[in-house]
Structure formats: structure tokens, C-alpha cells
Write a protein that holds these residues in place. Structure first.
Motif, short mmCIF file in Angstrom:
data_model
loop_
_atom_site.label_atom_id
_atom_site.label_comp_id
_atom_site.label_asym_id
_atom_site.label_seq_id
_atom_site.Cartn_x
_atom_site.Cartn_y
_atom_site.Cartn_z
N THR A 164 -0.16 -12.54 57.47
CA THR A 164 0.18 -11.67 56.35
C THR A 164 1.63 -11.19 56.44
N SER A 165 2.18 -11.14 57.65
CA SER A 165 3.57 -10.74 57.80
C SER A 165 4.53 -11.81 57.28
N ASP A 166 4.04 -13.05 57.16
CA ASP A 166 4.88 -14.13 56.65
C ASP A 166 5.08 -14.06 55.14
N VAL A 167 4.23 -13.27 54.47
CA VAL A 167 4.34 -13.14 53.02
C VAL A 167 5.74 -12.65 52.63
N GLY A 168 6.34 -11.83 53.48
CA GLY A 168 7.66 -11.27 53.18
C GLY A 168 8.70 -12.34 52.91
N PHE A 169 8.68 -13.43 53.68
CA PHE A 169 9.67 -14.48 53.43
C PHE A 169 9.13 -15.57 52.51
N MET A 170 7.82 -15.81 52.52
CA MET A 170 7.25 -16.81 51.62
C MET A 170 7.46 -16.41 50.16
N ASP A 171 7.43 -15.12 49.92
CA ASP A 171 7.60 -14.56 48.59
C ASP A 171 8.96 -14.87 47.98
N LEU A 172 9.95 -15.15 48.81
CA LEU A 172 11.30 -15.44 48.34
C LEU A 172 11.46 -16.88 47.90
N CYS A 173 10.52 -17.73 48.29
CA CYS A 173 10.65 -19.17 48.08
C CYS A 173 10.08 -19.58 46.72
N ASP A 174 10.39 -20.79 46.31
CA ASP A 174 9.88 -21.30 45.03
C ASP A 174 8.39 -21.62 45.12
N PHE A 175 7.97 -22.07 46.29
CA PHE A 175 6.57 -22.44 46.52
C PHE A 175 6.14 -21.91 47.89
N ALA A 176 4.83 -21.65 48.04
CA ALA A 176 4.30 -21.13 49.30
C ALA A 176 3.10 -21.96 49.76
N MET A 177 2.99 -22.14 51.08
CA MET A 177 1.87 -22.89 51.67
C MET A 177 1.31 -22.10 52.85
N ALA A 178 0.01 -22.26 53.09
CA ALA A 178 -0.62 -21.60 54.24
C ALA A 178 -1.81 -22.41 54.72
N PRO A 179 -2.05 -22.45 56.04
CA PRO A 179 -3.28 -23.09 56.53
C PRO A 179 -4.49 -22.33 56.00
N THR A 180 -5.55 -23.04 55.66
CA THR A 180 -6.71 -22.38 55.08
C THR A 180 -7.61 -21.72 56.13
N ASN A 181 -7.27 -21.85 57.41
CA ASN A 181 -8.01 -21.14 58.45
C ASN A 181 -7.19 -19.99 59.03
N SER A 182 -6.24 -19.49 58.25
CA SER A 182 -5.28 -18.50 58.76
C SER A 182 -5.60 -17.08 58.33
#
Length: 248
Positions: free
Chosen positions: A216-234
Motif C-alpha cells: 500500500t505504500s507503493d501507491v504513492g509512486f504508482m499514482d504518478l504513473c500512466d498505468f499501475a500494476m500489482a501482484p494479485t497476492n500482494s
């Protein structure tokens, strides 16, 4: 066609310990990181290895909580790389981005001393139950880490309540498994990614930028990008999925 730029977290995103791998063994896995004594510590599954290969069609920029010293033991691109939760940016040949480092020094001077807060938080802790330290880069204290010696991190939940009164305003607390971190307001993966995205946009304004992370702490930088990806077991995806009627 302009190749993508991928800002990606590492641990539990592109690799993990053998214990966390699907078959719980290192058979058929790719070694991605080692401990200081050279022993294996992180492995990528075939799917993760193929994903990284796909990312390499563009430019890969790691964004990690690992310090530069620990990052050096990871088999992945490191120029540039964002280390220590944004506390250091490495460039070609392992050199430090001095402009970013100077910015952090100036920011840190405006806030409470990390070592003083660290002393208050850890002085009552029993050494048998907890281990803890301050993460620093090039002489600059960055943030506090506390881990449990007696369980998988459950006891850390109790500390968050104890520390609430002595945590300075604006500081962030992040717990993921057996890792409890306290970070000052000026330290953030988001800030460091913002800095590098500005450089990317100045050179390749139409490059698609992808953010990848598991926490959830990665949302801060993922939010700046055009697209976001995450493992589904995370941790991140569990938060997205929780209470979502469309997963039933």
C-alpha cells in the motif's frame, strides 16, 4: 514507437524468498539477490522472470526500501535506481545523485531529529523481543525500522499504539509483515519518483510510464504513473479486493 519506462518495486513484486515462492523451493527459480555473506536470499519465478524481460523492452527503474548497499546485491538495473524509500538515487557507475541528496539534507534540517525519535521509540524495547536500527545513506539518517524476534510481526501491532504519542506530525508509519517503519514527511518514494519522472518527460514526453508495486505504500509512486500494476497476492491487491462485490 516510444518504449515504456517502468518504475518498479522489488521485494515481493519481482522476486521473494524461497519460502514465499509457490512451490516453497528454489528449484527452477532464478536467483535475484544475496545476503552479505553471499548466500541466496531472493528468487524470481519463471513468470516473474518473463515479466522482467518484458519490462526490459523499455527502461527499468527500481524503487525500493533497500539501501544502496543491499541493493548492490540485486541482479537488476541500478542506474538510475531509487533506494531507501526515496532516500538515495543512484546513477551510472553507482554514483549518487547529488542534487537529490542535497535536497533531502535541506528538508531534513527542518524536521525533528530522527535519532532522537529513534531513542524514544526503542529505549523501552527488550532486545530479546525486538531488533531495530536507523537506515542512513551517505551520512543522512532517513528512517526507523523495527522488527520482531519472537513472531512474524504480530507483536509490532502493539507498538503502533505505544508510539502514536511520540511520532512527530506528518511522519508516516508503514507495517508490512515483520517490518515496521517510521518515515519523516520529507522521505517518500513518491517524491523521488516525481523527481525522475520530470527528467523522463523532458527527454521523452510521450513515453508511457508504468508503476509496479506490492505494498500500500507503493501507491504513492504508482499514482504518478500512466498505468499501475500489482501482484494479485500482494498487500496492495488485497486492499483493493477487500469488500469488492465484483470478486464474488
Amino acid at each position: 514507437m516510444t518504449a515504456p519506462v517502468v518504475f518498479t518495486d522489488l521485494d515481493d513484486t519481482l522476486f521473494q524468498t524461497a519460502r514465499k515462492c509457490p512451490d516453497k523451493t528454489a528449484d527452477g527459480l532464478r536467483l535475484m539477490s544475496t545476503l552479505v555473506d553471499g548466500s541466496p536470499s531472493g528468487y524470481a519465478t519463471k513468470r516473474q522472470e518473463n515479466l522482467l524481460g518484458w519490462f526490459r523492452a523499455g527502461k527499468v527503474i527500481p524503487v525500493t526500501a533497500r539501501s544502496t548497499e543491499v541493493m548492490a546485491r540485486v541482479d537488476i538495473e541500478q542506474a538510475p535506481a531509487i533506494c531507501s524509500n526515496g532516500g538515495c538515487i543512484t546513477l551510472e557507475g553507482g554514483s549518487v545523485d547529488e542534487e537529490w541528496h542535497s535536497h533531502l539534507i535541506a528538508s531534513a534540517a527542518k524536521e525533528p531529529s530522527i535519532h532522537e525519535i529513534y531513542g524514544e521509540m526503542t529505549r523501552p524495547l527488550e532486545a530479546e523481543q525486538f531488533r531495530h536500527w536507523v537506515v542512513s545513506e551517505h551520512g543522512l539518517p532517513l528512517y526507523i525500522v523495527i522488527k520482531s524476534n519472537i513472531d512474524d510481526g504480530e507483536v509490532l501491532d502493539e507498538l503502533t499504539e505505544v508510539h502514536a504519542e511520540i511520532t512527530p506530525f506528518g511522519w508516516r508509519r508503514h507495517k508490512n509483515g515483520n517490518n515496521l517503519a517510521y518515515m519523516p514527511s520529507w522521505l517518500n518514494k513518491r517524491h523521488a519518483v516525481t523527481y525522475l519522472i520530470e527528467k523522463v518527460r523532458s527527454i521523452a514526453p510521450d513515453a508511457p510510464i508504468i508503476g509496479v508495486g506490492d505494498s500500500t505504500s507503493d501507491v504513492g509512486f504508482m499514482d504518478l504513473c500512466d498505468f499501475a500494476m500489482a501482484p494479485t497476492n500482494s498487500q496492495f491487491w488485497n486492499a483493493v479486493r477487500s469488500g469488492n462485490d465484483w470478486t464474488r
